[in-house]
Scaffold this active site. Sequence first.
Site: not given
Ligand code: CO8
Length: 258
Positions: A65, A109, A112, A132
Amino acid sequence: MAYETIVVEVEDSVALIRLNRPEALNALNSRLLEELAAAVSAADSNDKVRCIILTGSDKAFAAGADIREMADKSFVDVFTEDLFTISTEAILRCRKPIVAAVSGYALGGGCELAMMCDFIIASDTAKFGQPEINLGTMAGIGGSQRLTRFVGKSKSMDMHLTGRFMDASEAERSGLVSRVVPSAKLLPEAMAAARKIAEKSAISVMAVKEAVNRSYETTLREGLLFERRLFHALFATEDQKEGMGAFLEKREPQFRDR
Ligand code: CO8
């Protein structure tokens, strides 16, 4: 409908829906989820579509998400808007099969969403995770329930509590994905599977989807009865006569969805 965050193509009775927010690794924001719900509903009611593929990019199916969008929300915000519920229900309501073709990250997400599909074909670069916990939160659209049913309690707890990622071969060994293919073959493999499904009787296909999904919702005894009744009911279709007749006549069946 013109979409901003997804791309939809229909070819050979298959709707290919591609998540398309490369700047955020296909993070699921509300716009994307609304568009995805609309595209899935449209494909479900389009007579030219018999199977749906949901995919992302080589680098990410979806990295979860959208954290940027969620970060400042309060409990009251997410509770009153019932975050993600309406959009994900469109996917669960879809009666046509949805194949997830996953390459790269399928996290939070994103993992999921892949699990909401009917089965997952993964590329050898796929990485699944429920990280998460690292954000001070937890799975919210089915991860704690679906991942546990697919891979068992121990692995599911491990994934949710440590936030570690599972690679494609572990995902296949654990039963999370049905097949793993080299990255370049992911879409051809998913298309071939979808085209094969598209050749079958749409009535049997819908019945199979209902019966397998029922196995996650009910007791064995009730599930077996549900399956048996569907099996019996298919004898009322022309496609059952055609399928069995074609086998006996040593020819390919011509199903007409009747
Ligand atoms: N949300 C927003 N932006 C994201 C996300 C995300 N989940 N993942 C990556 N991005 C963005 C980064 O911020 C970055 O943007 P910018 O260049 O503007 O800084 C761009 O994508 C590229 O990402 P990275 O530079 O971080 O790329 P890497 O190759 O270094 O890393 C990863 C890749 C490992 C995937 C890393 O981006 C990461 O850890 N992302 C987050 C993963 C995460 O924590 N996901 C879970 C999110 S919470 C969720 O999904 C809850 C779901 C249920 C919700 C239900 C609500 C009721």
